[in-house]
Write a protein that holds these residues in place. Structure first.
Motif, PDB file in Angstrom:
ATOM      1  N   LYS A   1      36.379  60.528  58.425  1.00 27.48           N
ATOM      2  CA  LYS A   1      35.531  60.849  57.666  1.00 27.48           C
ATOM      3  C   LYS A   1      35.697  59.287  56.933  1.00 27.48           C
ATOM      4  CE  LYS A   1      32.749  62.201  53.976  1.00 27.48           C
ATOM      5  NZ  LYS A   1      33.691  63.742  53.306  1.00 27.48           N
TER       6      LYS A   1
ATOM      7  N   TYR B   1      38.913  73.350  50.225  1.00 30.20           N
ATOM      8  CA  TYR B   1      38.348  73.335  49.197  1.00 30.20           C
ATOM      9  C   TYR B   1      38.701  74.984  48.207  1.00 30.20           C
ATOM     10  CZ  TYR B   1      34.987  69.259  48.801  1.00 30.20           C
ATOM     11  OH  TYR B   1      34.799  68.512  49.251  1.00 30.20           O
TER      12      TYR B   1
ATOM     13  N   ASP C   1      30.022  71.198  51.886  1.00 29.28           N
ATOM     14  CA  ASP C   1      30.332  71.635  50.462  1.00 29.28           C
ATOM     15  C   ASP C   1      30.099  72.922  50.519  1.00 29.28           C
ATOM     16  OD1 ASP C   1      30.842  68.715  50.677  1.00 29.28           O
ATOM     17  OD2 ASP C   1      28.877  68.003  49.661  1.00 29.28           O
TER      18      ASP C   1
ATOM     19  N   HIS D   1      35.037  72.123  54.268  1.00 23.35           N
ATOM     20  CA  HIS D   1      36.033  71.389  53.736  1.00 23.35           C
ATOM     21  C   HIS D   1      37.335  72.825  53.296  1.00 23.35           C
ATOM     22  CE1 HIS D   1      34.663  67.590  52.358  1.00 23.35           C
ATOM     23  NE2 HIS D   1      33.289  68.378  51.845  1.00 23.35           N
TER      24      HIS D   1
ATOM     25  N   PHE E   1      34.907  67.494  57.047  1.00 17.74           N
ATOM     26  CA  PHE E   1      34.332  66.313  56.399  1.00 17.74           C
ATOM     27  C   PHE E   1      34.925  66.461  55.092  1.00 17.74           C
ATOM     28  CE2 PHE E   1      30.186  64.369  56.675  1.00 17.74           C
ATOM     29  CZ  PHE E   1      28.988  65.011  57.247  1.00 17.74           C
TER      30      PHE E   1
ATOM     31  N   HIS F   1      29.723  70.744  58.130  1.00 13.72           N
ATOM     32  CA  HIS F   1      29.982  69.971  56.687  1.00 13.72           C
ATOM     33  C   HIS F   1      30.910  70.542  55.814  1.00 13.72           C
ATOM     34  CE1 HIS F   1      29.522  66.699  53.866  1.00 13.72           C
ATOM     35  NE2 HIS F   1      30.592  67.869  53.343  1.00 13.72           N
TER      36      HIS F   1
HETATM   37 ZN   LIG Z   1      31.462  67.418  51.334  1.00  7.03          ZN
END
Ligand SMILES: [Zn+2]
Length: 425
Positions: A183, A71, A320, A68, A109, A66
């Motif tokens: 997603k 980010y 995350d 990103h 994700f 998962h």
């Molecule tokens: Zn996420």
């Protein structure tokens, strides 16, 4: 590309929990030709290069389930605020850090500004280092969903679509952009003022259209589903990887168990843990986060994962990382959570990170275990993660990362891809 034998390894193939002493891995043209006890290796050409790894631990590369990559290690309310050129450079850097941290595969994700596809292409062409990336694009959600400005974000960085035909059009656009993953948000977040967990933000008709359209176009669907209702909706309509699944009831467990050969759960527990432990640094004190329900969410997740394990539903690590409280490169912290919070053995946690994550990342089955015919994606670790799972968080212990037969750092040297100080959390 040539041929190479890694020998004298403590070999964890990821097929089961066993460690083979005096293990060897024969790699030819990026593919594993043999992995097992050295004495049973077939004869290799005389000029095959040999690496004696001096009893170091050799294991499959891990999968971040998962991710990103867009980010930028920022405050959750300021994520994705950088302009596109900076965001692209950050994403390339994050991909390098993730690979150097032992993750040879990753499932996106969601990426703000649609950065994943060019990133995946640059990695695949060998221009930049990074994991094999199942690429997505911007998050897809309804008006008033968690995708729709929960954190005061910029909606141009998300896709807001309501109704089956708008959703189908959005997904066709993602297909045109050559995504692997769609997603979608099926429910929300305790921090949200208007889209909490448990309130479904898409109707059954909309989710059905989303999954059908994605599957027709050869893409897989991953979702944000915290509540039992949102998990059941995901299972009913054939979502491939369900993110979070914090609150499960008997019916949700039964439905997941019935589909355990095809579905995966990715709890992403780092978010709640980091928010409770370090939220005060962000002006989100622990008391306030407990009142919002985050401690309950952790407690519920612990019991949910226990029940999923009893039902032999596959649970994946990651989720995350890339916030200031969960920086990129600290992703192996999840294995510690799996052991300490979820009560797994270190071997079970490693299998979640390797065998099961690999199956989710690449349904064709080419990654996740060290076996004849699979991609040569492996790690050489100075130390035994089965004795102390936290070793994997120490980048200086990751002395070799091989992806597709290419060693991304010299054997037995300090990993040049380790995240620099200040980014390792
Ligand atoms: Zn996420």
């Amino acid at each position: 590309m040539g041929s190479l034998v890694i020998e004298n390894a403590n070999l964890f193939t990821g097929v089961d929990e066993e460690v083979i002493h005096n293990g060897a891995v024969w790699v030819s043209d990026g593919i594993i030709r043999f992995a097992g006890h050295q004495s049973s290796m077939p004869p290799v050409e005389d000029d095959t290069e040999k690496f004696d790894v001096c009893e170091k631990f050799v294991m499959p590369g891990m999968t971040e389930s998962h991710v990103h990559l867009s980010y930028n290690n920022a405050h959750p309310q300021q994520l994705n605020s950088q302009p596109l050129p900076t965001a692209m450079l950050d994403a390339a850097d994050n991909a390098r850090v993730l690979l150097g941290s032992g993750f040879t595969s990753a499932i996106s994700f969601g990426s703000a500004q649609g950065l994943d596809v060019p990133l995946r292409d640059a990695i695949n062409s060998g221009r930049i280092p990074g994991p094999r990336l199942a690429a997505s694009d911007r998050d897809l959600g309804s008006t008033g969903s968690n995708a729709d400005g929960t954190f005061g974000g910029d909606n141009s960085k998300k896709i807001i679509a309501d109704g089956p035909w708008a959703i189908r059009k959005a997904i066709r656009t993602l297909a045109k952009r050559r995504c692997d993953i769609v997603k979608i948000f099926l429910d929300g977040e305790a921090l949200s003022e208007f889209a909490p967990p448990g309130i479904l933000t898409y109707s059954d008709e909309e989710v059905d259209a989303a999954v059908e359209e994605a599957h027709i176009r050869g893409m897989r669907v991953v979702c944000h589903s915290r509540s039992a209702a949102a998990v059941k909706q995901a299972v009913r309509h054939g979502v491939d990887i369900i993110g979070h699944a914090n609150y499960l009831d008997d019916e949700a467990i039964d439905m997941l168990e019935a589909k355990r050969e095809s579905v995966f759960i990715s709890p992403g527990i780092a978010w709640e843990i980091a928010l409770l432990d370090r939220g005060s640094e962000l002006g989100l004190p622990r008391d306030a986060m407990e009142q919002r329900g985050y401690q309950r969410e952790v407690d519920e997740t612990i019991s949910a994962v226990k029940r999923l394990r009893e039902s032999r539903v596959r649970v994946l690590i990651g989720g995350d990382y890339g916030l200031n409280i969960t920086p990129h490169g600290t992703n192996s912290k999840d294995l510690e959570y799996f052991v300490d919070l979820f009560g797994m053995s270190t071997a079970e946690a490693l299998l979640c990170a390797t065998r099961d994550g690999g199956k989710a990342a690449d349904p064709s089955g080419m990654v996740g275990t060290l076996e004849d015919g699979k991609y040569a994606d492996l790690l050489i670790i100075d130390g035994n993660p089965l004795e102390d799972i936290r070793i994997l968080q120490d980048h200086s212990r990751i002395v070799g990362v091989m992806k597709g037969g290419v060693m991304h750092c010299a054997l037995m040297q300090k990993n040049p891809y380790a995240a620099p100080d200040g980014r390792t959390g």
